[in-house]
Enzyme design. Structure first.
Site, PDB file in Angstrom:
ATOM      1  N   ASP A  33       0.825  -1.209   0.000  1.00  0.00           N
ATOM      2  CA  ASP A  33       0.000   0.000   0.000  1.00  0.00           C
ATOM      3  C   ASP A  33       0.865   1.267   0.000  1.00  0.00           C
ATOM      4  OD1 ASP A  33      -2.411   1.350  -0.041  1.00  0.00           O
ATOM      5  OD2 ASP A  33      -2.642   1.349   2.132  1.00  0.00           O
ATOM      6  N   HIS A  50       2.213   3.423  -9.171  1.00  0.00           N
ATOM      7  CA  HIS A  50       1.999   1.989  -9.424  1.00  0.00           C
ATOM      8  C   HIS A  50       3.129   1.402 -10.264  1.00  0.00           C
ATOM      9  CE1 HIS A  50      -1.779   2.225  -7.434  1.00  0.00           C
ATOM     10  NE2 HIS A  50      -2.357   2.962  -8.351  1.00  0.00           N
ATOM     11  N   THR A  79     -10.872  -6.840  -4.786  1.00  0.00           N
ATOM     12  CA  THR A  79     -12.194  -6.829  -5.426  1.00  0.00           C
ATOM     13  C   THR A  79     -12.837  -5.440  -5.288  1.00  0.00           C
ATOM     14  OG1 THR A  79     -13.021  -7.811  -3.361  1.00  0.00           O
ATOM     15  CG2 THR A  79     -12.756  -9.293  -5.233  1.00  0.00           C
ATOM     16  N   TRP A  82     -11.799  -1.950  -8.005  1.00  0.00           N
ATOM     17  CA  TRP A  82     -12.493  -1.562  -9.243  1.00  0.00           C
ATOM     18  C   TRP A  82     -13.237  -0.257  -9.081  1.00  0.00           C
ATOM     19  CZ3 TRP A  82     -10.944  -4.336 -13.262  1.00  0.00           C
ATOM     20  CH2 TRP A  82     -10.526  -5.664 -13.048  1.00  0.00           C
ATOM     21  N   LEU A 143      10.176 -22.218  -4.957  1.00  0.00           N
ATOM     22  CA  LEU A 143       9.604 -21.148  -4.137  1.00  0.00           C
ATOM     23  C   LEU A 143       8.243 -20.763  -4.712  1.00  0.00           C
ATOM     24  CD1 LEU A 143      12.800 -18.910  -3.733  1.00  0.00           C
ATOM     25  CD2 LEU A 143      12.021 -20.814  -2.297  1.00  0.00           C
ATOM     26  N   ARG A 194       2.110  -4.750   6.200  1.00  0.00           N
ATOM     27  CA  ARG A 194       1.396  -3.718   5.428  1.00  0.00           C
ATOM     28  C   ARG A 194       2.207  -2.437   5.442  1.00  0.00           C
ATOM     29  NH1 ARG A 194      -4.873  -2.347   4.530  1.00  0.00           N
ATOM     30  NH2 ARG A 194      -4.547  -0.579   3.160  1.00  0.00           N
TER      31      ARG A 194
END
Ligand code: IPE
Ligand code: IPE
Ligand code: MG
Length: 246
Positions: A33, A50, A79, A82, A143, A194
């Site tokens: 994130d 990104h 999900t 979007w 792996l 995170r």
């Protein structure tokens, strides 16, 4: 960095040059994130964050393999993602498609069996075919790299239950659910990291996270590096996992 005596009494070398995990830390999952904020801080569009994030992902995966981690899972697209502006979703899907083009070579270099977690039904046929071919062709590598894309933890559990119903089951066990999740090929995550300062799961590995350890950091994903991965691992080795026991 000094060596640390962990709870099971084994000494773990935290020295950057010699750092290596042991069997207690087999699976790390990353919620990648902070790409958008990283770009905005630089006056750039979120999409730029990104694209840099993909480079970071490749570096982090390689480093995890180097230090002996057997399974890495990354949360690439949920999900719920979007809901984002069309231009951002398109840019992420283009990055994903570009990655599929080079993934086989990368997998070979890093000994990775690439697996996808999530509902693939939403992707165009050519993308789906490339995902499935990659999973097959990299099966031989030791792996595991799980890429969660169009993934939602709730969606995954619903999918598992519907599959069990279709198989004719009328009562189910925990094991039935576990073996019908997208992650049935690997152990649950030992550690969930995170980046990006938020402290939540955002629908990631809800079932599998039952006894995971958590590590949250302020670092925005494009800035993630070896040192922070080591810090997360070191933190993990400082925890006492009881799994409900004493
Ligand atoms: C994570 O970075 C990547 C995806 C969700 C695809 P974000 O895009 O959520 O970045 P922030 O949280 O807005 O900074
Ligand atoms: C979680 O990040 C999803 C991924 C990293 C792919 P989000 O940025 O979508 O999560 P929220 O919206 O802050 O909870
Ligand atoms: Mg975010």
């Amino acid at each position: 960095m000094a060596n640390e005596q962990n709870h099971s009494g084994t000494e773990l070398c935290l020295d950057a040059e010699h750092f290596h995990v042991d069997g207690r830390l087999q699976h790390i999952a990353f919620i990648m994130d902070g790409n958008g904020r990283w770009a905005k801080k630089r006056g750039m569009p979120r999409e730029y964050g990104h694209s840099v994030g993909v480079k970071t992902f490749e570096k982090v995966i390689r480093y995890c393999g180097d230090i002996g981690i057997k399974v890495v899972t990354v949360y690439a697209f949920s999900t719920e993602n979007w809901k984002r502006p069309e231009v951002e979703v398109k840019a992420i899907m283009k990055l994903f498609s570009d990655y599929l083009d080079i993934a086989r070579k990368k997998a070979e270099e890093n000994n990775l069996h690439v697996c996808f977690l999530g509902d693939q039904g939403i992707f165009p046929e050519n993308v789906r075919n490339r995902m499935q071919a990659l999973e097959q062709e990299t099966r031989k590598y030791p792996l595991t790299l799980n890429i969660a894309v169009n993934y939602g933890g709730r969606d995954e559990i619903v999918h598992a239950v519907n599959t069990l119903i279709a198989e004719g089951k009328t009562t189910i066990t925990e094991d039935d659910i576990s073996t019908h999740l997208y992650t049935s090929h690997c152990p649950p995550p030992d550690l969930i990291v995170r980046t990006g300062a938020e402290q939540r799961l955002s629908n990631f590995l809800l079932w599998q996270a039952a006894y995971a350890e958590f590590y949250f950091c302020e670092t925005l994903w494009p800035d993630m590096g070896d040192a922070e991965v080591r810090a997360a691992c070191a933190d993990f080795y400082g925890r006492k996992r009881r799994f409900g026991g004493v």
